[in-house]
Design an enzyme around this catalytic site. Sequence first.
Site, PDB file in Angstrom:
ATOM      1  N   ASP A  67     -15.534  -4.242  -4.418  1.00 38.82           N
ATOM      2  CA  ASP A  67     -15.484  -5.458  -3.597  1.00 38.82           C
ATOM      3  C   ASP A  67     -16.879  -6.081  -3.598  1.00 38.82           C
ATOM      4  O   ASP A  67     -17.884  -5.389  -3.767  1.00 38.82           O
ATOM      5  CB  ASP A  67     -15.065  -5.120  -2.160  1.00 38.82           C
ATOM      6  CG  ASP A  67     -14.521  -6.334  -1.414  1.00 38.82           C
ATOM      7  OD1 ASP A  67     -13.292  -6.461  -1.262  1.00 38.82           O
ATOM      8  OD2 ASP A  67     -15.342  -7.181  -0.980  1.00 38.82           O
ATOM      9  N   ASP A  81      -6.033  -7.324  -5.772  1.00 41.83           N
ATOM     10  CA  ASP A  81      -5.538  -8.084  -4.607  1.00 41.83           C
ATOM     11  C   ASP A  81      -6.600  -9.097  -4.182  1.00 41.83           C
ATOM     12  O   ASP A  81      -7.273  -8.921  -3.167  1.00 41.83           O
ATOM     13  CB  ASP A  81      -5.209  -7.109  -3.464  1.00 41.83           C
ATOM     14  CG  ASP A  81      -4.723  -7.831  -2.222  1.00 41.83           C
ATOM     15  OD1 ASP A  81      -4.151  -8.925  -2.348  1.00 41.83           O
ATOM     16  OD2 ASP A  81      -4.921  -7.294  -1.109  1.00 41.83           O
ATOM     17  N   PHE A 137     -10.989  -5.808  -5.302  1.00 44.92           N
ATOM     18  CA  PHE A 137     -10.912  -6.569  -4.045  1.00 44.92           C
ATOM     19  C   PHE A 137     -10.418  -5.625  -2.943  1.00 44.92           C
ATOM     20  O   PHE A 137      -9.413  -5.858  -2.284  1.00 44.92           O
ATOM     21  CB  PHE A 137      -9.994  -7.795  -4.174  1.00 44.92           C
ATOM     22  CG  PHE A 137     -10.370  -8.733  -5.285  1.00 44.92           C
ATOM     23  CD1 PHE A 137     -11.434  -9.602  -5.155  1.00 44.92           C
ATOM     24  CD2 PHE A 137      -9.667  -8.732  -6.484  1.00 44.92           C
ATOM     25  CE1 PHE A 137     -11.789 -10.473  -6.180  1.00 44.92           C
ATOM     26  CE2 PHE A 137     -10.010  -9.597  -7.516  1.00 44.92           C
ATOM     27  CZ  PHE A 137     -11.072 -10.471  -7.369  1.00 44.92           C
ATOM     28  N   ALA A 186     -16.071  -9.019  -8.805  1.00 40.47           N
ATOM     29  CA  ALA A 186     -14.985  -8.335  -9.510  1.00 40.47           C
ATOM     30  C   ALA A 186     -14.916  -8.744 -10.978  1.00 40.47           C
ATOM     31  O   ALA A 186     -14.704  -7.891 -11.853  1.00 40.47           O
ATOM     32  CB  ALA A 186     -13.659  -8.640  -8.820  1.00 40.47           C
ATOM     33  N   CYS A 219      -2.166 -14.055  -2.661  1.00 44.82           N
ATOM     34  CA  CYS A 219      -1.888 -14.540  -1.307  1.00 44.82           C
ATOM     35  C   CYS A 219      -2.145 -16.047  -1.201  1.00 44.82           C
ATOM     36  O   CYS A 219      -2.364 -16.560  -0.108  1.00 44.82           O
ATOM     37  CB  CYS A 219      -2.706 -13.767  -0.283  1.00 44.82           C
ATOM     38  SG  CYS A 219      -4.478 -13.921  -0.518  1.00 44.82           S
ATOM     39  N   ARG A 272       0.845  -1.207   0.000  1.00 41.65           N
ATOM     40  CA  ARG A 272       0.000   0.000   0.000  1.00 41.65           C
ATOM     41  C   ARG A 272       0.876   1.252   0.000  1.00 41.65           C
ATOM     42  O   ARG A 272       0.592   2.232  -0.707  1.00 41.65           O
ATOM     43  CB  ARG A 272      -0.912  -0.010   1.229  1.00 41.65           C
ATOM     44  CG  ARG A 272      -1.994  -1.084   1.150  1.00 41.65           C
ATOM     45  CD  ARG A 272      -3.052  -0.893   2.225  1.00 41.65           C
ATOM     46  NE  ARG A 272      -2.687  -1.481   3.495  1.00 41.65           N
ATOM     47  CZ  ARG A 272      -3.158  -2.644   3.951  1.00 41.65           C
ATOM     48  NH1 ARG A 272      -4.004  -3.360   3.236  1.00 41.65           N
ATOM     49  NH2 ARG A 272      -2.786  -3.107   5.124  1.00 41.65           N
TER      50      ARG A 272
HETATM   51  N1  SAH Z   1      -6.874  -5.454  -0.782  1.00 43.24           N
HETATM   52  C1  SAH Z   1      -7.482  -5.606   0.521  1.00 43.24           C
HETATM   53  C2  SAH Z   1      -7.609  -7.055   0.912  1.00 43.24           C
HETATM   54  C3  SAH Z   1      -8.366  -7.907  -0.045  1.00 43.24           C
HETATM   55  S1  SAH Z   1      -8.922  -9.406   0.607  1.00 43.24           S
HETATM   56  C4  SAH Z   1      -6.724  -4.798   1.554  1.00 43.24           C
HETATM   57  O1  SAH Z   1      -5.656  -4.264   1.262  1.00 43.24           O
HETATM   58  O2  SAH Z   1      -7.223  -4.691   2.673  1.00 43.24           O
HETATM   59  C5  SAH Z   1      -9.982 -10.003  -0.615  1.00 43.24           C
HETATM   60  C6  SAH Z   1     -11.280  -9.247  -0.764  1.00 43.24           C
HETATM   61  O3  SAH Z   1     -11.928  -9.809  -1.895  1.00 43.24           O
HETATM   62  C7  SAH Z   1     -12.276  -9.358   0.363  1.00 43.24           C
HETATM   63  O4  SAH Z   1     -12.611  -8.065   0.780  1.00 43.24           O
HETATM   64  C8  SAH Z   1     -13.512 -10.050  -0.241  1.00 43.24           C
HETATM   65  O5  SAH Z   1     -14.726  -9.488   0.231  1.00 43.24           O
HETATM   66  C9  SAH Z   1     -13.327  -9.747  -1.691  1.00 43.24           C
HETATM   67  N2  SAH Z   1     -13.900 -10.707  -2.655  1.00 43.24           N
HETATM   68  C10 SAH Z   1     -13.871 -12.049  -2.626  1.00 43.24           C
HETATM   69  N3  SAH Z   1     -14.411 -12.559  -3.751  1.00 43.24           N
HETATM   70  C11 SAH Z   1     -14.780 -11.496  -4.520  1.00 43.24           C
HETATM   71  C12 SAH Z   1     -15.354 -11.363  -5.810  1.00 43.24           C
HETATM   72  N4  SAH Z   1     -15.669 -12.429  -6.545  1.00 43.24           N
HETATM   73  N5  SAH Z   1     -15.576 -10.130  -6.293  1.00 43.24           N
HETATM   74  C13 SAH Z   1     -15.256  -9.038  -5.563  1.00 43.24           C
HETATM   75  N6  SAH Z   1     -14.694  -9.106  -4.342  1.00 43.24           N
HETATM   76  C14 SAH Z   1     -14.461 -10.321  -3.818  1.00 43.24           C
END
Ligand code: SAH
Length: 417
Positions: free
Chosen positions: A269, A323, A247, A303, A363, A231
């Site tokens: 998200d 992410d 995400f 997404a 991850c 970040r």
């Molecule tokens: N980038 C964030 C962490 C992401 S964790 C940070 O820095 O804090 C992954 C995220 O993906 C979660 O918030 C989850 O709600 C979201 N997620 C999972 N599947 C998804 C999808 N199909 N479309 C959109 N978001 C999704």
Amino acid sequence: MKTSAADPLAHIPPLSERRLALRVTPDALRALRGGHPWLFDRAIVSQSGDGQPGDLAVIFDDRRRFVAIGLYDPTSPIRVRVLHHGAPEPIDRTWLHSRLSEAAAWRASLPENGTTGYRLVHGENDGLPGLVIDRYDDTLVVKLYSAAWVRWLARVRDVLDEVCPASRVVLRLSRDLLRQPQHLCDLADGTVLAGPRPEGAVLFTENGLRFEADVLRGQKTGFFLDQRDNRARVEKLAAGLRTLNVFAYSGGFSLYAARGGAPEVVSLDASAPALASAERNFALNHHLQPVAAARHTVLAADAFAALADLRGRGRRFDLVIVDPPAFAKQESEVRGAIEAYGRLTGLALGVLAPDGTLVMASCSSRVSAPVFFEAVNRAATETGRPLREIDRTGHPIDHPVRFPEGAYLKCLYATAP
Ligand code: SAH
């Protein structure tokens, strides 16, 4: 730190004095001697008796020499999580104190740099396998990934009070653990182990930015602390760039992009509560001029579908951050995960302006860094926009990697023509 009148750990059975003795296969012996923290059930050749989760198990070699000692967990294929190997050592309060102190000392630089939310104990990689402790300012969140820790909790709480005193300690339980309530001694996810129950989210800072974390119900322990360095890097890239954070969870990357001078930031998200938190996090930082100046909007959608839709509507961004959650939690999912990373790369490029910057993270520990980087590059080349790489990054200091399976985080920075 006071615990309330009804101590939620009062009814947990005490630690047993019993030690199980185990013999293991030559391969397992070699791995343990090399410092690997896991002994799998299939590698056990003989065992002195039945054990309870949390019993100590001692692994001996063929000549009855001590090899390692660890926590026994009959509920997991990782049957023993090694606490110590080499010469025999008592696994007592003093031992735990020194492990926790070492972990705290390793992170000592973080609070000095405006960061009060960070991982204090990173499981295996801090010599405490199956145990994660995150600090959010004066709240500690203890997250268990093995039933073996349940009977150790009172000791962990006591020693934490000496090593890293906090006004509150919250317990979180992994998804696997929640599936085995019979081993949880009635402890629930979100049980407050010490101090007052939080009313709403707790506040902390990361590199001087203010954030909230829902430590009782949020994903992980409430925040994705592992992305702090990425970040910070995004902040440095973001000046003047229309930014899409895919995400986004609670808007971590989005806020850094805004502070870095992005005029427009979209947080995408699937989770509406996470996006509501992103909006509150922006409000918490409104005193910062570039954050107040940035136009932040949220988009609650899948997404994959949303990226295709944005592309169709001609929306373009100069910086796209992707992410995603861990796509491969088990070996059978690895192929699908690699394919998904490729698909996401193509979708992200679909909304990336010419010469825009792409930040792609993964991850999934089961997808290695080289395999991930190759999947992203291949997909980009297939769309006719081969990436010009800027950097590849890994783990931040509070998420050390001390065994091969511990390496899960990787991130690619590139521009695309
Ligand atoms: N980038 C964030 C962490 C992401 S964790 C940070 O820095 O804090 C992954 C995220 O993906 C979660 O918030 C989850 O709600 C979201 N997620 C999972 N599947 C998804 C999808 N199909 N479309 C959109 N978001 C999704």
